[in-house]
Design a protein around this motif. Sequence first.
Motif, PDB file in Angstrom:
ATOM      1  N   GLY A  32       0.862  -1.191   0.000  1.00  0.00           N
ATOM      2  CA  GLY A  32       0.000   0.000   0.000  1.00  0.00           C
ATOM      3  C   GLY A  32       0.890   1.229   0.000  1.00  0.00           C
ATOM      4  N   ALA A  33       0.872   1.984  -1.108  1.00  0.00           N
ATOM      5  CA  ALA A  33       1.812   3.104  -1.259  1.00  0.00           C
ATOM      6  C   ALA A  33       1.088   4.429  -1.131  1.00  0.00           C
ATOM      7  CB  ALA A  33       2.513   3.000  -2.611  1.00  0.00           C
ATOM      8  N   SER A  34       0.437   4.630   0.011  1.00  0.00           N
ATOM      9  CA  SER A  34      -0.283   5.882   0.211  1.00  0.00           C
ATOM     10  C   SER A  34       0.132   6.465   1.561  1.00  0.00           C
ATOM     11  CB  SER A  34      -1.781   5.607   0.120  1.00  0.00           C
ATOM     12  OG  SER A  34      -2.516   6.801   0.243  1.00  0.00           O
ATOM     13  N   ALA A  35      -0.790   7.203   2.202  1.00  0.00           N
ATOM     14  CA  ALA A  35      -0.424   7.935   3.425  1.00  0.00           C
ATOM     15  C   ALA A  35       0.196   7.022   4.490  1.00  0.00           C
ATOM     16  CB  ALA A  35      -1.659   8.622   3.984  1.00  0.00           C
ATOM     17  N   ALA A  36      -0.498   5.921   4.815  1.00  0.00           N
ATOM     18  CA  ALA A  36      -0.004   5.072   5.903  1.00  0.00           C
ATOM     19  C   ALA A  36       1.242   4.294   5.473  1.00  0.00           C
ATOM     20  CB  ALA A  36      -1.110   4.112   6.353  1.00  0.00           C
ATOM     21  N   GLY A  37       1.256   3.831   4.227  1.00  0.00           N
ATOM     22  CA  GLY A  37       2.411   3.062   3.742  1.00  0.00           C
ATOM     23  C   GLY A  37       3.656   3.925   3.688  1.00  0.00           C
ATOM     24  N   ALA A  90      -0.763  -0.566  -5.665  1.00  0.00           N
ATOM     25  CA  ALA A  90      -1.644  -1.003  -6.758  1.00  0.00           C
ATOM     26  C   ALA A  90      -1.755   0.058  -7.851  1.00  0.00           C
ATOM     27  CB  ALA A  90      -3.035  -1.307  -6.195  1.00  0.00           C
ATOM     28  N   GLU A  91      -1.646   1.322  -7.444  1.00  0.00           N
ATOM     29  CA  GLU A  91      -1.885   2.408  -8.400  1.00  0.00           C
ATOM     30  C   GLU A  91      -0.591   2.756  -9.140  1.00  0.00           C
ATOM     31  OE1 GLU A  91      -4.365   5.709  -6.785  1.00  0.00           O
ATOM     32  OE2 GLU A  91      -4.348   4.499  -4.972  1.00  0.00           O
ATOM     33  N   PRO A  92      -0.726   3.418 -10.310  1.00  0.00           N
ATOM     34  CA  PRO A  92       0.490   3.782 -11.042  1.00  0.00           C
ATOM     35  C   PRO A  92       1.233   4.965 -10.421  1.00  0.00           C
ATOM     36  CG  PRO A  92      -1.471   4.500 -12.247  1.00  0.00           C
ATOM     37  CD  PRO A  92      -1.954   3.711 -11.066  1.00  0.00           C
ATOM     38  N   ALA A 105      -0.600  -4.118  10.612  1.00  0.00           N
ATOM     39  CA  ALA A 105      -1.518  -3.362   9.742  1.00  0.00           C
ATOM     40  C   ALA A 105      -1.579  -1.918  10.228  1.00  0.00           C
ATOM     41  CB  ALA A 105      -2.909  -3.979   9.743  1.00  0.00           C
ATOM     42  N   VAL A 106      -1.714  -0.998   9.277  1.00  0.00           N
ATOM     43  CA  VAL A 106      -1.769   0.437   9.600  1.00  0.00           C
ATOM     44  C   VAL A 106      -2.811   1.143   8.744  1.00  0.00           C
ATOM     45  CG1 VAL A 106       0.643   0.693  10.342  1.00  0.00           C
ATOM     46  CG2 VAL A 106       0.072   0.959   7.934  1.00  0.00           C
ATOM     47  N   GLY A 107      -3.289   2.260   9.246  1.00  0.00           N
ATOM     48  CA  GLY A 107      -4.177   3.115   8.467  1.00  0.00           C
ATOM     49  C   GLY A 107      -5.608   2.599   8.424  1.00  0.00           C
TER      50      GLY A 107
HETATM   51  C1  LIG Z   1     -11.713  11.961  -1.103  1.00  0.00           C
HETATM   52  C2  LIG Z   1     -11.237  11.775   0.308  1.00  0.00           C
HETATM   53  C3  LIG Z   1     -11.194  12.871   1.178  1.00  0.00           C
HETATM   54  C4  LIG Z   1     -10.759  12.706   2.487  1.00  0.00           C
HETATM   55  N1  LIG Z   1     -10.746  13.792   3.324  1.00  0.00           N
HETATM   56  C5  LIG Z   1     -10.340  13.633   4.600  1.00  0.00           C
HETATM   57  C6  LIG Z   1     -10.338  14.745   5.504  1.00  0.00           C
HETATM   58  O1  LIG Z   1     -10.733  15.855   5.160  1.00  0.00           O
HETATM   59  N2  LIG Z   1      -9.907  14.535   6.773  1.00  0.00           N
HETATM   60  C7  LIG Z   1      -9.473  13.313   7.207  1.00  0.00           C
HETATM   61  O2  LIG Z   1      -9.088  13.171   8.377  1.00  0.00           O
HETATM   62  N3  LIG Z   1      -9.450  12.241   6.369  1.00  0.00           N
HETATM   63  C8  LIG Z   1      -9.877  12.378   5.089  1.00  0.00           C
HETATM   64  N4  LIG Z   1      -9.876  11.305   4.242  1.00  0.00           N
HETATM   65  C9  LIG Z   1      -9.404  10.005   4.736  1.00  0.00           C
HETATM   66  C10 LIG Z   1      -7.893   9.838   4.563  1.00  0.00           C
HETATM   67  O3  LIG Z   1      -7.492  10.261   3.298  1.00  0.00           O
HETATM   68  C11 LIG Z   1      -7.552   8.370   4.784  1.00  0.00           C
HETATM   69  O4  LIG Z   1      -7.819   8.099   6.144  1.00  0.00           O
HETATM   70  C12 LIG Z   1      -6.113   8.042   4.459  1.00  0.00           C
HETATM   71  O5  LIG Z   1      -5.866   8.223   3.086  1.00  0.00           O
HETATM   72  C13 LIG Z   1      -5.819   6.599   4.833  1.00  0.00           C
HETATM   73  O6  LIG Z   1      -4.559   6.255   4.393  1.00  0.00           O
HETATM   74  P1  LIG Z   1      -4.186   4.742   4.079  1.00  0.00           P
HETATM   75  O7  LIG Z   1      -2.793   4.797   3.547  1.00  0.00           O
HETATM   76  O8  LIG Z   1      -4.517   3.893   5.234  1.00  0.00           O
HETATM   77  O9  LIG Z   1      -5.198   4.281   2.935  1.00  0.00           O
HETATM   78  P2  LIG Z   1      -5.322   4.794   1.451  1.00  0.00           P
HETATM   79  O10 LIG Z   1      -4.988   6.239   1.392  1.00  0.00           O
HETATM   80  O11 LIG Z   1      -6.631   4.336   0.944  1.00  0.00           O
HETATM   81  O12 LIG Z   1      -4.177   4.006   0.667  1.00  0.00           O
HETATM   82  C14 LIG Z   1      -4.186   2.635   0.447  1.00  0.00           C
HETATM   83  C15 LIG Z   1      -3.318   2.366  -0.752  1.00  0.00           C
HETATM   84  O13 LIG Z   1      -3.186   0.962  -0.910  1.00  0.00           O
HETATM   85  C16 LIG Z   1      -3.338   0.637  -2.263  1.00  0.00           C
HETATM   86  N5  LIG Z   1      -3.800  -0.753  -2.371  1.00  0.00           N
HETATM   87  C17 LIG Z   1      -5.038  -1.249  -2.181  1.00  0.00           C
HETATM   88  N6  LIG Z   1      -5.046  -2.582  -2.379  1.00  0.00           N
HETATM   89  C18 LIG Z   1      -3.783  -2.918  -2.705  1.00  0.00           C
HETATM   90  C19 LIG Z   1      -3.147  -4.151  -3.028  1.00  0.00           C
HETATM   91  N7  LIG Z   1      -3.832  -5.303  -3.064  1.00  0.00           N
HETATM   92  N8  LIG Z   1      -1.828  -4.147  -3.307  1.00  0.00           N
HETATM   93  C20 LIG Z   1      -1.116  -2.985  -3.269  1.00  0.00           C
HETATM   94  N9  LIG Z   1      -1.656  -1.787  -2.975  1.00  0.00           N
HETATM   95  C21 LIG Z   1      -2.973  -1.763  -2.688  1.00  0.00           C
HETATM   96  C22 LIG Z   1      -4.359   1.632  -2.770  1.00  0.00           C
HETATM   97  O14 LIG Z   1      -4.293   1.754  -4.175  1.00  0.00           O
HETATM   98  C23 LIG Z   1      -3.923   2.897  -2.041  1.00  0.00           C
HETATM   99  O15 LIG Z   1      -2.976   3.610  -2.779  1.00  0.00           O
HETATM  100  C24 LIG Z   1     -10.328  11.432   2.935  1.00  0.00           C
HETATM  101  C25 LIG Z   1     -10.381  10.336   2.064  1.00  0.00           C
HETATM  102  C26 LIG Z   1     -10.834  10.492   0.762  1.00  0.00           C
HETATM  103  C27 LIG Z   1     -10.894   9.313  -0.168  1.00  0.00           C
END
Ligand SMILES: Cc1cc2nc3c(=O)[nH]c(=O)nc-3n(C[C@H](O)[C@H](O)[C@H](O)COP(=O)(O)OP(=O)(O)OC[C@H]3O[C@@H](n4cnc5c(N)ncnc54)[C@H](O)[C@@H]3O)c2cc1C
Length: 390
Positions: A11-16, A37-39, A274-276
């Motif tokens: 997972g390459a986003s905020a928590a990752g 998963a995303e580009p 696990a995170v996020g």
């Molecule tokens: C439109 C929007 C607005 C938001 N606004 C707010 C706000 O105002 N305030 C607030 O507190 N929170 C907000 N949030 C919530 C906040 O963005 C999330 O809590 C935060 O992004 C969580 O981070 P994460 O890394 O756990 O999950 P995500 O950001 O969802 O990242 C998970 C990543 O894992 C990848 N992934 C999924 N499955 C797989 C797989 N099988 N293999 C590899 N990679 C995979 C995904 O593509 C994604 O890039 C918002 C969320 C959204 C969608």
Amino acid sequence: MSAPADVLVVGASAAGLSTAEALRRKGFQGGLTVLGAEPHLPYDRPPLSKQVLSGAWEPDRAFLRRSAELSALNAEFVLHDPAVGLDAEARTVHTASGGVLRAEAIVVATGLRPRTFAGQDGLAGVHVLRTLDDALALRAELMTSSRVVVVGDGVLGTEIAATARTMGLAVTLAGPQPAPLESQFGPLVAGQLAELHTGQGVDLRLGAAVTGLAERNGRVTGVELATGEVLPADVVVVAFGAVPATDWLAGSGLKVDNGVVCDSWCRAADGVYAVGDVARWYHSGFHTLLRLENRTNATEQAGHVAATILGESRPYTPVPFFWTDQFDVKIQVHGVLSADAEVTVVDGDMAQGRFVARYRRNGATVGVLGWRMPKQTRVRRQEVVDAFTS
Ligand SMILES: Cc1cc2nc3c(=O)[nH]c(=O)nc-3n(C[C@H](O)[C@H](O)[C@H](O)COP(=O)(O)OP(=O)(O)OC[C@H]3O[C@@H](n4cnc5c(N)ncnc54)[C@H](O)[C@@H]3O)c2cc1C
């Protein structure tokens, strides 16, 4: 406990990203791989429903780090290749392209995927909003449309409604609650939110279940309510919640139940964390399993898990926090609100559009909500901390 030789973050986003950065900050020098998963390189989601959707920001501004900062992390980013399977015992991850990645520690950070109507895929004019690509596709369509119906009376639905309205569209917000976010904020504050939206011209069609989508020739034409009414729409945004992205964990040996179930240290199994948004861990302060869907937790929990991986041993017991921006109002919430809490305005004045509300249950402060009063809200946060640490 010694540090593992290598760590794989899925997972390459905020928590990752935050996990990878916290590991390095704390001195981890082993191998580090981030699988996504995303580009795209890691980007932030909160601006997607606000500045990116409205066009106030170019999409590039949503990226969390510049390429040079990511290079300095000395981590391998494997993108556009979703994980399709995990063997928790062997600590091996299989990817869609056929790759096999192994590490001594694995961190699951795969977030959520939006809930949808059965059969909505392939229907033109229907959108969800979770990814950057979703936001750009929705923005492109809003730019050439005049009527949007947002299905979902929670945080995301109300944010999208507010942004679409500021873009000049006729906006209808549909959902089953009597007022937006009422199950969380309670009737008093949800009523204020309803007034904010109607005052800005959003047509609230609440209190009726949405049963489906109307279409003609493969394009959506409206939203059907349980009352039999159809709300006409050029574009529909489906924003009625999201579920943990855990399909790829079937057969992994991990316990999955509304998220990856973890202990107080966010451990799902030996060497697996696990995170996020995807993590449901035991919050020993609240004495319950908890899963948070907010941006602050993504970073805080990641920092905590990085420390655990490197041998620190403290349970993760945050005071939850989230914010939402709608029109010119910033709402900030510390703690856990509930509709049955006793709500008192303790600072400011609702009529003036600036206040802090305190939520109490069984005599204890469980949360505070600030409405355009960030400093005072932060001060009041201490009451929540005191209540659950006393
Ligand atoms: C439109 C929007 C607005 C938001 N606004 C707010 C706000 O105002 N305030 C607030 O507190 N929170 C907000 N949030 C919530 C906040 O963005 C999330 O809590 C935060 O992004 C969580 O981070 P994460 O890394 O756990 O999950 P995500 O950001 O969802 O990242 C998970 C990543 O894992 C990848 N992934 C999924 N499955 C797989 C797989 N099988 N293999 C590899 N990679 C995979 C995904 O593509 C994604 O890039 C918002 C969320 C959204 C969608």
